[in-house]
Write an enzyme that holds these catalytic residues in place. Structure first.
Site, short mmCIF file in Angstrom:
data_model
loop_
_atom_site.label_atom_id
_atom_site.label_comp_id
_atom_site.label_asym_id
_atom_site.label_seq_id
_atom_site.Cartn_x
_atom_site.Cartn_y
_atom_site.Cartn_z
CE LYS A 1 -3.82 -2.07 1.99
NZ LYS A 1 -5.30 -2.14 2.72
NE ARG B 1 -7.66 -8.37 0.91
CZ ARG B 1 -7.09 -7.89 -0.37
NH1 ARG B 1 -6.21 -6.77 0.58
NH2 ARG B 1 -7.85 -7.60 -0.88
#
Length: 272
Positions: free
Chosen positions: A214, A248
């Site tokens: 991210k 995740r």
């Protein structure tokens, strides 16, 4: 008993949730697994690399992504979920739409991963309860606010999510919390949450951390999306130390190895 009702999330070690995006526009791997054959090949790779769960998403949740209709979302998923479930790992469906969740569970998914924490689609709490699935309730915000007390905001949001789950009859042992790294947060807020993530344990529920590749990883490293593996691994290792029972991730094998090391450390502490 349905597969959803029968499934129980094991608690022996941190679990690695491998990401399978069947989208054309996800921020990291958009378009790479959009066909049935490519999706199944990647799912088999996730299994081989040691994933504990496969999380399938058919709508990008990156900032600025175009919304996807229910019809288009299901068209991307319809031929994928059952054969992925047949590989033998629990399947999670990454959606905030109740009807997609219902259909996915009928096709073999046992976890519903809702990035709006049961608060986007009013029908979602009842669908989760009816299917017997586990539910991941993630904190989210439409806008970034650097002046916000983000920890208090997360608490308020997740307490509402838990209340919705309780009212619908979703058992507490099927509820999972996610602080929502990267969703409606500044870089500093993301790292503040990481520093204080263990405070979420007060709710007595498993915690999922998802920061793979991210923007905050890229900002901290000054690295492009494809160069964020080591930063993602470091972030998730810290998250596991701060109480995350699930991570995740895009890159399964290194995270599966890290989870085993964390499990070995915890076991050594228990046996002392």
């Amino acid at each position: 008993m349905t597969p959803c009702a029968a499934y129980r999330l094991p608690g022996a070690k941190p679990h690695v949730m491998g990401i399978l995006n069947v989208t054309p526009d996800s921020f990291s791997d958009g378009g790479q697994h959009a066909t049935r054959d490519a999706a199944l090949a990647h799912a088999r790779q996730l299994v081989e690399e040691g994933a504990d769960i496969i999380d399938i998403g058919a709508e990008s949740t990156r900032p600025g992504a175009a919304p996807v209709s229910q019809q288009d979302e299901w068209a991307r998923l319809e031929q994928i979920i059952s054969p992925v479930a047949a590989l033998g790992l629990p399947v999670s469906i990454d959606t905030y739409k109740a009807e997609i969740a219902r259909r996915a569970c009928a096709a073999g998914a046992v976890i519903i991963n809702d990035v709006w924490g049961l608060q986007k689609d009013p029908a979602m709490p009842d669908v989760v309860a009816e299917t017997g699935a586990h539910v991941i309730m993630m904190h989210n915000r439409l806008e970034v606010d650097a002046s916000l007390d983000i920890l208090s905001d997360i608490d308020r949001f997740l307490e509402k999510s838990m209340d919705l789950a309780d009212r619908a009859g979703i058992p507490r042992d099927k509820q999972i919390l996610d602080p929502g790294y990267g969703f409606g947060k500044t870089m500093d807020q993301n790292f503040l949450i990481l520093n204080r993530q263990d405070e979420l344990q007060k709710h007595g529920l498993p915690i999922l951390a998802g920061a793979s590749r991210k923007r905050m990883i890229g900002a901290a490293l000054n690295a492009e999306t494809g160069e964020r593996l080591y930063g993602s691994l470091a972030f998730h290792l810290l998250a596991m130390q701060k109480g995350a029972g699930l991570v995740r991730v895009h890159d399964v094998r290194p995270h599966a190895d890290a989870a085993k090391i964390v499990a070995a450390m915890v076991q050594e502490k228990i046996t002392k």
